[in-house]
Scaffold this motif. Sequence first.
Motif, PDB file in Angstrom:
ATOM      1  N   TRP A 151      55.400  44.204  28.871  1.00 42.81           N
ATOM      2  CA  TRP A 151      54.959  43.310  27.884  1.00 42.81           C
ATOM      3  C   TRP A 151      54.292  42.159  28.586  1.00 42.81           C
ATOM      4  CZ3 TRP A 151      55.472  46.219  23.663  1.00 42.81           C
ATOM      5  CH2 TRP A 151      56.196  46.902  23.702  1.00 42.81           C
ATOM      6  N   ASN A 152      52.961  42.488  28.658  1.00 51.22           N
ATOM      7  CA  ASN A 152      52.183  41.248  29.304  1.00 51.22           C
ATOM      8  C   ASN A 152      51.045  40.864  28.016  1.00 51.22           C
ATOM      9  OD1 ASN A 152      50.155  43.119  29.368  1.00 51.22           O
ATOM     10  ND2 ASN A 152      50.883  43.532  31.455  1.00 51.22           N
ATOM     11  N   GLU A 153      50.088  39.993  28.396  1.00 49.44           N
ATOM     12  CA  GLU A 153      49.160  39.543  27.589  1.00 49.44           C
ATOM     13  C   GLU A 153      48.279  40.593  27.238  1.00 49.44           C
ATOM     14  OE1 GLU A 153      48.476  36.219  26.118  1.00 49.44           O
ATOM     15  OE2 GLU A 153      50.582  36.214  26.808  1.00 49.44           O
ATOM     16  N   LYS A 154      47.805  41.441  28.102  1.00 44.35           N
ATOM     17  CA  LYS A 154      47.012  42.597  27.728  1.00 44.35           C
ATOM     18  C   LYS A 154      47.647  43.316  26.604  1.00 44.35           C
ATOM     19  CE  LYS A 154      44.978  46.347  30.208  1.00 44.35           C
ATOM     20  NZ  LYS A 154      44.891  47.303  31.604  1.00 44.35           N
ATOM     21  N   ILE A 155      48.959  43.789  26.762  1.00 43.46           N
ATOM     22  CA  ILE A 155      49.601  44.642  25.605  1.00 43.46           C
ATOM     23  C   ILE A 155      49.552  43.741  24.408  1.00 43.46           C
ATOM     24  CG2 ILE A 155      51.423  45.509  25.070  1.00 43.46           C
ATOM     25  CD1 ILE A 155      50.296  47.303  27.247  1.00 43.46           C
ATOM     26  N   ARG A 156      49.693  42.604  24.484  1.00 44.96           N
ATOM     27  CA  ARG A 156      49.978  41.784  23.092  1.00 44.96           C
ATOM     28  C   ARG A 156      48.310  41.780  22.616  1.00 44.96           C
ATOM     29  NH1 ARG A 156      53.017  36.051  22.880  1.00 44.96           N
ATOM     30  NH2 ARG A 156      54.253  37.284  21.698  1.00 44.96           N
ATOM     31  N   HIS A 157      47.148  41.720  23.416  1.00 46.41           N
ATOM     32  CA  HIS A 157      45.822  41.856  22.931  1.00 46.41           C
ATOM     33  C   HIS A 157      45.578  43.099  22.216  1.00 46.41           C
ATOM     34  CE1 HIS A 157      44.726  38.377  25.713  1.00 46.41           C
ATOM     35  NE2 HIS A 157      45.066  38.116  24.831  1.00 46.41           N
TER      36      HIS A 157
END
Lengths: 257, 267
Positions: A151-157
């Motif tokens: 769950w990092n920024e890339k997944i959130r994007h």
Amino acid sequence: MKINWKPFVLSILVILAVFPFVYLTLLSLSSGWRFPDVLPSYFGLKNWHTILGSEAGLLKSFFSSLLISLSVAVVSTLSGFALSRTVFYHKQKRLLSLFTYFPYVLAPVVFGACLNYFFLKMGLSGSVFGVIVAQFLIAFPYALIFFSSFWNEKIRHYEDLVATLGGKPLQAFWKVLLPLAKSLLLICFFQTFLISWFEYGLTSIIGLGKVQTLTIKVFLFIKEANFFYGALSCCLLIFPPVVLLYFNKRYVFKNLV
Amino acid sequence: MVPFFSAFIYALLYSLGIIGTLNDGFTLLFWEEVLSSGEFVSSFLYSTLVAAVALFISVGGALWTVIKFKKNLDGKFLSFVMYLPLAIPGVVAAFFTRQLFSQGGFFARVSYQLGWIAKPSEFPDVVNDALAIGIILTFVTIVMPFFTLLFLNVYKNERIAELSVLAKSLGANAKQVTLRVCLPILLKKTWVLIALYFIFLLGAYEVPLILGRESPQMLSVLIIRETRQFDLSKISEGYVIAVMYTIVVSVAAIILFLPKRKKVYEN
């Protein structure tokens, strides 16, 4: 002339890694091995035939272990993945992730000894279901920690992109997040399966000796000084993970650091 | 968290005599008895020492193996063989050690055939021994392969090979490359896992149960012995040790995981 000692050391390392598997297999095929004989007086499939019978109940133990480990692995992987999103996107992420480490760092057998009262009260002690619940309590925090890196920024994007394009959260979960996490889910399944498959202390406390998994059987045979059946139980315990390791060796360590 | 705190509160209440069979109400007597007997302290020191020695040997051995054999370990056959020990759980490793190193074990038989010993009792006892050699040996066989694979992976991911070439081109010798490039990166990237493994070994149960002595005992073995004994009046003392052990590992978890760690190396 400089001697190249590397092949020699590497050969020793290979022998050390393979030797337990060879030795335990040979011991499981043996009987009548008295001191000071280096080789046993009998080599054959006599001990293995008992697996098919009910004398030692090993086949039952094997399937009990398999049922418990598969249940623990499936439930903890799926629930760990679903709940890790909430934990690692939460404002108090650091505190919540710290809490997940507590049951993980505590020795499972001590955890079991302190939890046993509650299992007794709920009527879960001494049952396969009780052992599954107890093992879930240590496999689930592992799964939560395991998915923390996902769950990092890339997944959130990606999730934001799905929302921008009109997708619902459920669609984002099924059509984007799950496919992205496919290989991680598989590794977590293997890892939690192994945690459960190798578990002894917690199982012995909660299972009250009634739930006889393979690790419990190994210990019983050591107590009885029946080393041949003990070796046979060890073989049943170590060869399935070898097959699993063969399939996931490429992925296991990539996510640890 | 609910099961963890429930378990902790149950153990705490039991240790204070508030709950439990034969307990009459709040008392610090069990705590005083445990602290004055010194059994917890000796067990804690013994466990710490065994875990530290086993971890030092394992991490040292794994670092040496990776630094010396990194290229060889990339091969298809060796890379699979190195994974094999991970399929061996503690209970099997302890059983295996016992089979090999006990006074009637495989090596004692070989020693007898070679004429080095005349009877089993002459074989050096490393199972259930005072120095915990059997326990340490078993821990090393479990932990070292894991760290070898871990360091090997860090070596690749952190591009230590390229950094070593760079250091050499800037004039560093082989020893400086190892001590100032390889080791610092490998240890900094893995110290949390090393600390976690120390905690795991501190609470190890199966291996010391099979290969340990009656006294001193490692912490988990001592706790289970005390909390599951027939003398019901002594069970509270077992929970005192369980509470102290839980506090120690919880504090260690807080120290390890609460501070916001800076990223050592950005990608």
